[in-house]
Design a protein around this motif. Sequence first.
Motif, mmCIF file in Angstrom:
data_model
loop_
_atom_site.group_PDB
_atom_site.id
_atom_site.type_symbol
_atom_site.label_atom_id
_atom_site.label_comp_id
_atom_site.label_asym_id
_atom_site.label_seq_id
_atom_site.Cartn_x
_atom_site.Cartn_y
_atom_site.Cartn_z
ATOM 1 N N GLU A 91 0.820 -1.213 0.000
ATOM 2 C CA GLU A 91 0.000 0.000 0.000
ATOM 3 C C GLU A 91 0.854 1.264 0.000
ATOM 4 O OE1 GLU A 91 -0.604 -2.563 2.358
ATOM 5 O OE2 GLU A 91 -2.107 -3.382 0.994
ATOM 6 N N MET A 92 2.139 1.144 0.348
ATOM 7 C CA MET A 92 3.034 2.306 0.383
ATOM 8 C C MET A 92 3.569 2.684 -0.995
ATOM 9 S SD MET A 92 5.117 1.490 3.813
ATOM 10 C CE MET A 92 4.512 2.087 5.376
ATOM 11 N N MET A 93 3.336 1.842 -1.977
ATOM 12 C CA MET A 93 3.821 2.137 -3.325
ATOM 13 C C MET A 93 3.226 3.457 -3.806
ATOM 14 S SD MET A 93 3.850 -1.661 -5.010
ATOM 15 C CE MET A 93 4.615 -1.144 -6.536
ATOM 16 N N GLY A 94 4.087 4.302 -4.356
ATOM 17 C CA GLY A 94 3.648 5.599 -4.867
ATOM 18 C C GLY A 94 3.621 6.695 -3.831
ATOM 19 N N ARG A 95 3.809 6.363 -2.573
ATOM 20 C CA ARG A 95 3.789 7.367 -1.504
ATOM 21 C C ARG A 95 5.147 8.050 -1.436
ATOM 22 N NH1 ARG A 95 2.108 5.234 4.181
ATOM 23 N NH2 ARG A 95 0.188 4.972 3.030
ATOM 24 N N LEU A 96 5.141 9.364 -1.410
ATOM 25 C CA LEU A 96 6.369 10.141 -1.305
ATOM 26 C C LEU A 96 6.672 10.429 0.159
ATOM 27 C CD1 LEU A 96 5.882 12.609 -4.272
ATOM 28 C CD2 LEU A 96 7.297 10.558 -4.198
ATOM 29 N N PRO A 97 7.930 10.694 0.489
ATOM 30 C CA PRO A 97 8.267 10.999 1.884
ATOM 31 C C PRO A 97 7.416 12.121 2.447
ATOM 32 C CG PRO A 97 10.244 10.842 0.553
ATOM 33 C CD PRO A 97 9.088 10.784 -0.391
#
Length: 99
Positions: A91-97
């Motif tokens: 689910e963290m795929m595509g999430r930026l810092p």
Amino acid sequence: MLAPKASKSTILAALRAIEDPELGTDVVALGLVYGIEISDDGAVRIEMTTTTRFCPASAFLAEAVKARTEGIDGVSAASVDLVYEPAWSPEMMGRLPGE
């Protein structure tokens, strides 16, 4: 004359060239980069994770991120901290810092 200070977006763009060797997707798109701090003197601290705690590619990925970051104009030094909280999930795929 000092080089201009590097930006988070410049660092993220550079890190997109580093692929997880098992998944074939870059570390930014996977959401492995949790945080980027840039000090006034150009030192960069990156907090990142791997897809699993005992990922055999963890040392390779950390060293690649460090080397790639140190190659950016305006970066005086880079350090990479591998963290495992929160644990990575798809689910963290595509999430930026910072998201």
